[in-house]
Design a protein around this motif. Sequence first.
Motif, PDB file in Angstrom:
ATOM      1  N   ALA A 114       0.829  -1.208   0.000  1.00 24.95           N
ATOM      2  CA  ALA A 114       0.000   0.000   0.000  1.00 24.95           C
ATOM      3  C   ALA A 114       0.865   1.261   0.000  1.00 24.95           C
ATOM      4  O   ALA A 114       0.463   2.289  -0.557  1.00 24.95           O
ATOM      5  CB  ALA A 114      -0.926  -0.005   1.210  1.00 24.95           C
ATOM      6  N   SER A 115       2.042   1.186   0.615  1.00 25.93           N
ATOM      7  CA  SER A 115       2.918   2.363   0.618  1.00 25.93           C
ATOM      8  C   SER A 115       3.478   2.664  -0.768  1.00 25.93           C
ATOM      9  O   SER A 115       3.952   3.761  -1.021  1.00 25.93           O
ATOM     10  CB  SER A 115       4.066   2.173   1.612  1.00 25.93           C
TER      11      SER A 115
ATOM     12  N   LEU B  51       1.694   3.034  -3.293  1.00 23.56           N
ATOM     13  CA  LEU B  51       0.710   3.879  -3.970  1.00 23.56           C
ATOM     14  C   LEU B  51       1.042   5.363  -3.882  1.00 23.56           C
ATOM     15  O   LEU B  51       0.582   6.148  -4.708  1.00 23.56           O
ATOM     16  CB  LEU B  51      -0.672   3.637  -3.372  1.00 23.56           C
ATOM     17  N   PHE B  52       1.810   5.753  -2.870  1.00 27.55           N
ATOM     18  CA  PHE B  52       2.091   7.161  -2.647  1.00 27.55           C
ATOM     19  C   PHE B  52       3.549   7.456  -2.963  1.00 27.55           C
ATOM     20  O   PHE B  52       4.440   6.682  -2.617  1.00 27.55           O
ATOM     21  CB  PHE B  52       1.776   7.543  -1.199  1.00 27.55           C
ATOM     22  N   SER B  53       3.793   8.583  -3.572  1.00 33.49           N
ATOM     23  CA  SER B  53       5.155   8.909  -3.999  1.00 33.49           C
ATOM     24  C   SER B  53       6.083   9.180  -2.816  1.00 33.49           C
ATOM     25  O   SER B  53       7.283   8.936  -2.904  1.00 33.49           O
ATOM     26  CB  SER B  53       5.135  10.110  -4.937  1.00 33.49           C
ATOM     27  N   ARG B  54       5.551   9.669  -1.704  1.00 36.36           N
ATOM     28  CA  ARG B  54       6.397   9.969  -0.547  1.00 36.36           C
ATOM     29  C   ARG B  54       6.872   8.710   0.171  1.00 36.36           C
ATOM     30  O   ARG B  54       7.859   8.744   0.894  1.00 36.36           O
ATOM     31  CB  ARG B  54       5.653  10.855   0.440  1.00 36.36           C
ATOM     32  N   THR B  55       6.165   7.601  -0.004  1.00 41.35           N
ATOM     33  CA  THR B  55       6.529   6.371   0.710  1.00 41.35           C
ATOM     34  C   THR B  55       7.135   5.314  -0.208  1.00 41.35           C
ATOM     35  O   THR B  55       7.279   4.163   0.201  1.00 41.35           O
ATOM     36  CB  THR B  55       5.293   5.795   1.429  1.00 41.35           C
ATOM     37  N   ASN B  56       7.493   5.682  -1.420  1.00 42.77           N
ATOM     38  CA  ASN B  56       8.127   4.732  -2.344  1.00 42.77           C
ATOM     39  C   ASN B  56       9.433   4.192  -1.793  1.00 42.77           C
ATOM     40  O   ASN B  56       9.741   3.004  -1.937  1.00 42.77           O
ATOM     41  CB  ASN B  56       8.393   5.383  -3.696  1.00 42.77           C
TER      42      ASN B  56
END
Length: 70
Positions: free
Chosen positions: A30-31, A33-38
């Motif tokens: 799920a992380s 999905l977001f650019s900050r948590t790639n």
Amino acid sequence: LAAFIRVLIAYTTAIVALSFSLMFAPVMIASLLFSRTNLIFFGWMKSVISYTLEVLLITYFVFIMGSISV
């Protein structure tokens, strides 16, 4: 005997670490999905691959050394 114990500890540690890492798989996917948590995802993936290779290599070398007769 000391080398066998060190290999056994390394194998057990890798199995436990891999198990804990795989428990967090849904959160880590799920992380992605977001650019900050790639970066968190890719760090997790690197550790999962590392633990998997460690378990495979230890198993391989134990079987190879077990098949060699002195």
